[in-house]
Design a protein around this motif. Structure first.
Motif, PDB file in Angstrom:
ATOM      1  N   UNK A 127      66.250 -70.652  69.990  1.00 43.77           N
ATOM      2  CA  UNK A 127      66.873 -71.303  68.624  1.00 43.77           C
ATOM      3  C   UNK A 127      68.108 -71.147  68.196  1.00 43.77           C
ATOM      4  N   UNK A 128      68.220 -69.638  67.670  1.00 36.63           N
ATOM      5  CA  UNK A 128      69.350 -69.093  67.248  1.00 36.63           C
ATOM      6  C   UNK A 128      70.713 -69.708  68.007  1.00 36.63           C
ATOM      7  N   UNK A 129      70.668 -69.506  69.351  1.00 44.13           N
ATOM      8  CA  UNK A 129      71.731 -70.045  70.143  1.00 44.13           C
ATOM      9  C   UNK A 129      72.060 -71.297  70.001  1.00 44.13           C
ATOM     10  N   UNK A 130      71.080 -72.242  69.833  1.00 43.08           N
ATOM     11  CA  UNK A 130      71.014 -73.650  69.615  1.00 43.08           C
ATOM     12  C   UNK A 130      71.791 -74.059  68.482  1.00 43.08           C
ATOM     13  N   UNK A 160      83.469 -83.856  75.422  1.00 46.63           N
ATOM     14  CA  UNK A 160      82.683 -82.824  74.640  1.00 46.63           C
ATOM     15  C   UNK A 160      82.386 -81.555  75.610  1.00 46.63           C
ATOM     16  N   UNK A 161      82.143 -81.562  76.741  1.00 43.85           N
ATOM     17  CA  UNK A 161      81.803 -80.641  77.860  1.00 43.85           C
ATOM     18  C   UNK A 161      83.216 -79.774  77.917  1.00 43.85           C
ATOM     19  N   UNK A 162      84.267 -80.622  78.099  1.00 37.27           N
ATOM     20  CA  UNK A 162      85.645 -80.098  78.394  1.00 37.27           C
ATOM     21  C   UNK A 162      86.115 -79.284  77.527  1.00 37.27           C
ATOM     22  N   UNK A 172      76.909 -69.110  75.282  1.00 37.70           N
ATOM     23  CA  UNK A 172      77.124 -70.556  75.015  1.00 37.70           C
ATOM     24  C   UNK A 172      77.857 -71.327  76.066  1.00 37.70           C
ATOM     25  N   UNK A 173      78.641 -70.755  76.957  1.00 36.50           N
ATOM     26  CA  UNK A 173      79.335 -71.553  78.035  1.00 36.50           C
ATOM     27  C   UNK A 173      78.651 -72.744  78.787  1.00 36.50           C
ATOM     28  N   UNK A 174      77.485 -72.411  79.308  1.00 35.89           N
ATOM     29  CA  UNK A 174      76.667 -73.608  80.065  1.00 35.89           C
ATOM     30  C   UNK A 174      75.577 -74.204  79.430  1.00 35.89           C
ATOM     31  N   UNK A 175      75.762 -73.965  77.880  1.00 39.08           N
ATOM     32  CA  UNK A 175      74.687 -74.444  77.328  1.00 39.08           C
ATOM     33  C   UNK A 175      74.361 -75.833  77.315  1.00 39.08           C
ATOM     34  N   UNK A 176      75.484 -76.823  77.075  1.00 40.60           N
ATOM     35  CA  UNK A 176      75.474 -78.078  77.270  1.00 40.60           C
ATOM     36  C   UNK A 176      75.124 -78.753  78.553  1.00 40.60           C
ATOM     37  N   UNK A 177      74.935 -78.043  79.564  1.00 39.85           N
ATOM     38  CA  UNK A 177      74.695 -78.775  80.797  1.00 39.85           C
ATOM     39  C   UNK A 177      73.348 -78.951  81.108  1.00 39.85           C
ATOM     40  N   UNK A 178      72.556 -78.341  80.013  1.00 47.32           N
ATOM     41  CA  UNK A 178      70.965 -78.844  80.486  1.00 47.32           C
ATOM     42  C   UNK A 178      70.411 -79.649  79.371  1.00 47.32           C
ATOM     43  N   UNK A 179      69.744 -80.883  79.868  1.00 47.09           N
ATOM     44  CA  UNK A 179      69.429 -81.970  79.213  1.00 47.09           C
ATOM     45  C   UNK A 179      68.406 -81.643  77.731  1.00 47.09           C
ATOM     46  N   UNK A 183      69.394 -82.048  74.006  1.00 43.68           N
ATOM     47  CA  UNK A 183      68.436 -82.628  72.861  1.00 43.68           C
ATOM     48  C   UNK A 183      68.242 -81.381  71.509  1.00 43.68           C
ATOM     49  N   UNK A 184      68.034 -80.230  72.015  1.00 42.62           N
ATOM     50  CA  UNK A 184      67.740 -79.275  70.990  1.00 42.62           C
ATOM     51  C   UNK A 184      68.935 -79.062  70.129  1.00 42.62           C
ATOM     52  N   UNK A 185      70.117 -79.140  70.716  1.00 41.17           N
ATOM     53  CA  UNK A 185      71.380 -79.013  69.819  1.00 41.17           C
ATOM     54  C   UNK A 185      71.302 -80.297  68.676  1.00 41.17           C
ATOM     55  N   UNK A 186      70.935 -81.236  69.126  1.00 43.05           N
ATOM     56  CA  UNK A 186      71.097 -82.528  68.348  1.00 43.05           C
ATOM     57  C   UNK A 186      70.070 -82.324  67.292  1.00 43.05           C
ATOM     58  N   UNK A 187      68.731 -81.901  67.385  1.00 39.58           N
ATOM     59  CA  UNK A 187      67.810 -81.316  66.566  1.00 39.58           C
ATOM     60  C   UNK A 187      68.428 -80.522  65.422  1.00 39.58           C
ATOM     61  N   UNK A 188      69.108 -79.549  65.854  1.00 38.26           N
ATOM     62  CA  UNK A 188      69.714 -78.625  65.157  1.00 38.26           C
ATOM     63  C   UNK A 188      70.755 -79.036  64.216  1.00 38.26           C
ATOM     64  N   UNK A 189      71.567 -80.077  64.778  1.00 41.24           N
ATOM     65  CA  UNK A 189      72.507 -80.685  64.050  1.00 41.24           C
ATOM     66  C   UNK A 189      71.842 -81.613  62.883  1.00 41.24           C
ATOM     67  N   UNK A 190      70.766 -82.260  63.424  1.00 41.09           N
ATOM     68  CA  UNK A 190      70.233 -83.098  62.457  1.00 41.09           C
ATOM     69  C   UNK A 190      69.875 -82.324  61.077  1.00 41.09           C
ATOM     70  N   UNK A 191      69.084 -81.110  61.543  1.00 40.98           N
ATOM     71  CA  UNK A 191      68.686 -80.088  60.178  1.00 40.98           C
ATOM     72  C   UNK A 191      69.735 -79.660  59.376  1.00 40.98           C
ATOM     73  N   UNK A 192      71.020 -79.633  59.910  1.00 44.07           N
ATOM     74  CA  UNK A 192      72.285 -79.077  59.058  1.00 44.07           C
ATOM     75  C   UNK A 192      72.810 -80.524  58.284  1.00 44.07           C
ATOM     76  N   UNK A 193      72.833 -81.617  59.078  1.00 45.10           N
ATOM     77  CA  UNK A 193      73.329 -82.732  58.299  1.00 45.10           C
ATOM     78  C   UNK A 193      72.175 -83.088  57.262  1.00 45.10           C
ATOM     79  N   UNK A 194      70.793 -83.030  57.260  1.00 37.44           N
ATOM     80  CA  UNK A 194      70.100 -83.394  56.427  1.00 37.44           C
ATOM     81  C   UNK A 194      70.013 -82.468  55.369  1.00 37.44           C
ATOM     82  N   UNK A 195      70.344 -81.246  55.503  1.00 35.24           N
ATOM     83  CA  UNK A 195      70.339 -80.188  54.303  1.00 35.24           C
ATOM     84  C   UNK A 195      68.705 -79.702  54.058  1.00 35.24           C
ATOM     85  N   UNK A 196      68.068 -79.761  55.343  1.00 36.68           N
ATOM     86  CA  UNK A 196      66.499 -79.492  55.105  1.00 36.68           C
ATOM     87  C   UNK A 196      66.186 -78.016  55.413  1.00 36.68           C
TER      88      UNK A 196
END
Length: 421
Positions: A127-130, A160-162, A172-179, A183-196
Motif C-alpha cells: 500500500x505504501x508503494x501505491x 501515462x506509462x511513457x 515503481x518502474x513496472x507498477x502501472x503495468x498490472x491491472x 486500480x489500487x493507485x486510483x483508490x489511493x488517489x481518491x483518498x488524497x483528493x477526498x482528504x479522508x
C-alpha cells in the motif's frame, strides 16, 4: 415525553460509543459473482483487525460496460451470506465510469460510511508503494506532460506509462503495468483528493489474474466463472456453498445469467438515433471521439462490429463498451454530482445494522433502506435516483425471462439475522 427523549439520547450515546469502538474496513467490489478470491480479501480485512466490513458494490451494470451476471440484489445477498456486514450500492453513473471516477465515487461512499481502512488486492501488495505512485500521478507537472503525450495520438494509459517509465525506476518502474495495481493507485488517489483519514491496506493477489481463462490453486477468475456459468459448465467447485446456492436459485427463476446479447438490437437502435452532438454529451468523450462513434454507429450491424470500428490504439475496448452502454441507458456527462449524493443499502446483517445506526448519527449523506425514502432526496439527487431506476428497468430486459419495470422499487433490502462465521 421527557422520559422518551431521555431514552432517545441514551440510545444515541450508546450508538456513538459503539461506533467509536468499531474498526471499519471498506471494500470496493462488483462481486460478479462473489468467488473465493473475494473471500480471501474479506478474510484479510478481518486479519487487519476489522470488526465491521462494508462493501460498496456496483449495481446492475459493471465497469466492463455490461450487465452484471446476476442482479445487484442477488449479489448483495451473496456478499452478506459470505461474511460482508453491509452492502452499499455504487450508482450506475460511477459504476460505468473509467477507473479514476469509479474509484472516486466508491471511496467517497466508504468514507461517508465511516470506514477507517480501505482494503483491496494488488499485484504488488504494498500500500505504501501505491500511495507513493498516487501522489506522483497527482503532481501538476506529471499531468501536464501526460496531456502533451496525448497529442501524439497515444491512449491515456500509453501516454501515462511513457511519462512514468522516463521518471521512475526501481520498485515503481513496472507498477502501472498490472491491472490491480492501477486500480489500487486510483483508490489511493481518491483518498488524497477526498482528504479522508482512511488508510489503504493492500493484500498481494494470489490465484489467477482477473481475465485468466484457466483456474489456478483452486480459484477461478471472474471472467472464467461468468463464462462457465453462462455455458452451464462445472462452476460449483469455484464458489462457496452460499454463492452457489444463490446462482442456482437465480438460474432456476430465469433471473440469470444476464447477457448483453438480449439487448443488442436495442443498443444498436439507441446508437443509430444519436447525433455527433448526442455522443459528445456522453461521459469520457474527448479529442473528437464523438465523430468516430457516430460514423461507427451508422455503419455497424452488430455490437462487436461497432466496437471494432471504434477501437484503436488510443481507445480501449472497455471504454468503448462503457460508452455504448451509457448511450443506451441515457447517461450523460452532465451529472448533477461529482460524488454520489446518498447511501443506498442493499443488504446487511446485525453487525451492519449496528454500523448503519452509527452512520445515521454522522449524517454525512441521506441513507436509503427503502425505495419510498427517495422522495425525501433533493431534486438533483432524486434525478440521479430516477436514472438508477431507469437503468434497472432496462437491465430487466437482459434476463433469460425479462421482468417488468419497477422491480427495484419493490425489492426489499436483504437482512441476514445471523452473522456468518
Amino acid at each position: 415525553m421527557i422520559i422518551c427523549s431521555y431514552y432517545i439520547i441514551i440510545q444515541k450515546y450508546n450508538d456513538f460509543k459503539e461506533f467509536r469502538e468499531m474498526l471499519i474496513a471498506g471494500i470496493v467490489a462488483e462481486y460478479n459473482p462473489f468467488h473465493k478470491g473475494h473471500g480471501a480479501l474479506l478474510q484479510y480485512c478481518r486479519e487487519c483487525g476489522a470488526s465491521h466490513v462494508v462493501a460498496v458494490m456496483s449495481g446492475n451494470f459493471v465497469q466492463r460496460g455490461e450487465p452484471a451476471l446476476l442482479s445487484k440484489h442477488a449479489r448483495a445477498e451473496m456478499a452478506v451470506r459470505n461474511g460482508v456486514d453491509l452492502v452499499i450500492e455504487l450508482p450506475v453513473y460511477w459504476a460505468l465510469s473509467g477507473a479514476e471516477n469509479f474509484a472516486l465515487g466508491a471511496v467517497s461512499l466508504l468514507a461517508a460510511a465511516g470506514c477507517q481502512r480501505l482494503c483491496f488486492g494488488s499485484e504488488c501488495g504494498d500500500a505504501g508503494l501505491l500511495q507513493e505512485a498516487a501522489a506522483a500521478l497527482l503532481q501538476q507537472d506529471f499531468i501536464t506532460e501526460t496531456r502533451e503525450r496525448l497529442k501524439t495520438g497515444l491512449s491515456f494509459a500509453a501516454a501515462r506509462n511513457q511519462v512514468w517509465a522516463e521518471r521512475f525506476g526501481g520498485p515503481l518502474a513496472g507498477l502501472l503495468q498490472a491491472p490491480n495495481n492501477i486500480l489500487g493507485v486510483e483508490y489511493c488517489k481518491a483518498l488524497i483528493r477526498l482528504g479522508t483519514a482512511m488508510q489503504p491496506c493492500s493484500m498481494r493477489r494470489a490465484g489467477p489474474g482477473h481475465h485468466d481463462r484457466a483456474p489456478l490453486a483452486g480459484i477461478a477468475s471472474g471472467t472464467l466463472l461468468r463464462r462457465m456459468i453462462t455455458a452451464n459448465e462445472n462452476w460449483e467447485n469455484y464458489l462457496s456453498a452460499e454463492s452457489g446456492m444463490i446462482v442456482h436459485r437465480e438460474i432456476s427463476l430465469l433471473h440469470a445469467p444476464a447477457a448483453t446479447g438480449r439487448i443488442e438490437n436495442a443498443i444498436l437502435a439507441a446508437l443509430r438515433k444519436m447525433s455527433p452532438a448526442g455522443f459528445s454529451r456522453l461521459p469520457d468523450i474527448s479529442e473528437g471521439l464523438e465523430n468516430r462513434l457516430y460514423q461507427a454507429a451508422q455503419a455497424a450491424v452488430s455490437l462487436n462490429g461497432f466496437y471494432r470500428l471504434v477501437k484503436s490504439k488510443r481507445y480501449a475496448l472497455s471504454r468503448i463498451r462503457r460508452l455504448a452502454m451509457c448511450a443506451f441507458l441515457g447517461i450523460e456527462a452532465q451529472a448533477p454530482f461529482t460524488l454520489p449524493p446518498y447511501l443506498r443499502v442493499l443488504a446487511m446483517n446485525p453487525q451492519g445494522a449496528a454500523l448503519l445506526r452509527a452512520v445515521k448519527l454522522r449524517g454525512e449523506l441521506p441513507i436509503l433502506t427503502r425505495a419510498a425514502q427517495a422522495s425525501q432526496l433533493s431534486p438533483a439527487a432524486r434525478a440521479l435516483w430516477l436514472q438508477e431506476q431507469q437503468s434497472c428497468n432496462l437491465y430487466n430486459l437482459c434476463l433469460p425471462q425479462p421482468l417488468p419495470c419497477g422491480t427495484d422499487l419493490t425489492q426489499k433490502l436483504f437482512y441476514l439475522p445471523k452473522i456468518q462465521p
